[in-house]
Design a protein around this motif. Sequence first.
Motif, PDB file in Angstrom:
ATOM      1  N   LEU A  15       1.515   9.402   6.432  1.00 40.96           N
ATOM      2  CA  LEU A  15       2.632   9.638   5.506  1.00 40.96           C
ATOM      3  C   LEU A  15       3.945   9.044   6.014  1.00 40.96           C
ATOM      4  O   LEU A  15       4.960   9.143   5.345  1.00 40.96           O
ATOM      5  N   LEU A  16       3.892   8.424   7.206  1.00 31.24           N
ATOM      6  CA  LEU A  16       5.080   7.826   7.818  1.00 31.24           C
ATOM      7  C   LEU A  16       6.188   8.856   8.030  1.00 31.24           C
ATOM      8  O   LEU A  16       7.377   8.523   7.925  1.00 31.24           O
ATOM      9  N   LEU A  17       5.810  10.071   8.323  1.00 32.19           N
ATOM     10  CA  LEU A  17       6.808  11.114   8.481  1.00 32.19           C
ATOM     11  C   LEU A  17       7.686  10.886   9.708  1.00 32.19           C
ATOM     12  O   LEU A  17       8.831  11.354   9.756  1.00 32.19           O
ATOM     13  N   TYR A  31       0.845  -1.195   0.000  1.00 29.18           N
ATOM     14  CA  TYR A  31       0.000   0.000   0.000  1.00 29.18           C
ATOM     15  C   TYR A  31       0.884   1.250   0.000  1.00 29.18           C
ATOM     16  O   TYR A  31       1.844   1.340   0.766  1.00 29.18           O
ATOM     17  N   VAL A  32       0.525   2.209  -0.855  1.00 23.62           N
ATOM     18  CA  VAL A  32       1.261   3.478  -0.927  1.00 23.62           C
ATOM     19  C   VAL A  32       0.280   4.627  -0.719  1.00 23.62           C
ATOM     20  O   VAL A  32      -0.732   4.717  -1.418  1.00 23.62           O
ATOM     21  N   PHE A  33       0.583   5.486   0.227  1.00 19.28           N
ATOM     22  CA  PHE A  33      -0.229   6.678   0.475  1.00 19.28           C
ATOM     23  C   PHE A  33       0.559   7.915   0.055  1.00 19.28           C
ATOM     24  O   PHE A  33       1.791   7.911   0.059  1.00 19.28           O
ATOM     25  N   ARG A  40       8.033   8.879   1.548  1.00 19.76           N
ATOM     26  CA  ARG A  40       9.161   8.066   2.015  1.00 19.76           C
ATOM     27  C   ARG A  40       9.961   7.507   0.837  1.00 19.76           C
ATOM     28  O   ARG A  40      11.189   7.424   0.892  1.00 19.76           O
ATOM     29  N   MET A  41       9.262   7.125  -0.229  1.00 19.55           N
ATOM     30  CA  MET A  41       9.952   6.643  -1.418  1.00 19.55           C
ATOM     31  C   MET A  41      10.837   7.735  -2.016  1.00 19.55           C
ATOM     32  O   MET A  41      11.940   7.467  -2.487  1.00 19.55           O
ATOM     33  N   LYS A  42      10.351   8.969  -2.001  1.00 18.18           N
ATOM     34  CA  LYS A  42      11.129  10.076  -2.547  1.00 18.18           C
ATOM     35  C   LYS A  42      12.386  10.321  -1.721  1.00 18.18           C
ATOM     36  O   LYS A  42      13.442  10.653  -2.269  1.00 18.18           O
TER      37      LYS A  42
END
Length: 314
Positions: A308-310, A137-139, A204-206
Amino acid sequence: MQYERINPKSYPVNLIDKNWTERKLYFRSPAKSFPEMIHNMEVLEDDVWVITNPKSGTTWMQELLWLLLNDCNFEAALSKHLELRSPFLEYDFVMHTDEQRALKPVQELPSPRLIKSHLPLALLPAQLWQKKAKVVYVFRNPKDAWVSGYYHGVTIGFNYGLTLEQFFNGCLDGENIKLESIEHAAEFYQLRNEPWVYYTSFERMKLDLRAVIEELCQFLDKTVTEQQMERLLKHLSFEEMKKNPTTNHNWELADVKHENALKTVYNFVRSGKVNGYKDELTTEQIERADRLIEKRLQSNKVTLKELLLLDHLR
């Protein structure tokens, strides 16, 4: 674009304890019996599903997952459109409303199948949460996803003639289903510690794509050499993705039948920025969006920072 509310035959009560009868679920109209077909479809134990809200890094993650599942075969990836290697579950029905052919792209795919969907948890196949096939899953920040969705919608015709301001204001009107993106993510966020679910964010991917690749290798029980890792990082870079014809939905664009399709064309991989919405929206629009998003976040007992897993970003 019209939607209708759907009440599935069963809900994932074994996963999340909530009052599912109050969860509003929508599908593109006319839905016919297609949502029930999805609910009943067979899920294979080696399936991998990539689930997102629209324009949230789906294509980026799909390409990454396909390469990991296929031994980093870059030549094969570059020779065939991503939509054919990894079909979008709802796409054929949304385009053609033909139930007889709607699931064939997925059913005819050789294993291990990599399947994309934008559907919420409760509208996905019941076997997905029964068999617990792998789910990635990607948000993404909804404001960035909505802006990106506007430009894609112009290209395929649905938003042709609309300004970004008109489109964005429409996203924030009343009970617009685009605000359901918070519920969509919050349910998968609750499952993030399940061994069959990998939850991440575009942001996070960025920031650290290498770390995401390493975690996905562990999740999928795959290994990559350092040479393969370096090529993955280059292949998946914004610059490479933007010029790659197999990841810019050219096959899909050739299939679009909307009367205003392709009158104005924006590249599918268009900007790829985190918080790019700040360059596109007015202060008033951003503040209004934040208020509505915060209301949805509070009702789901989660924060945007968490989704966003910040807290995990380095």
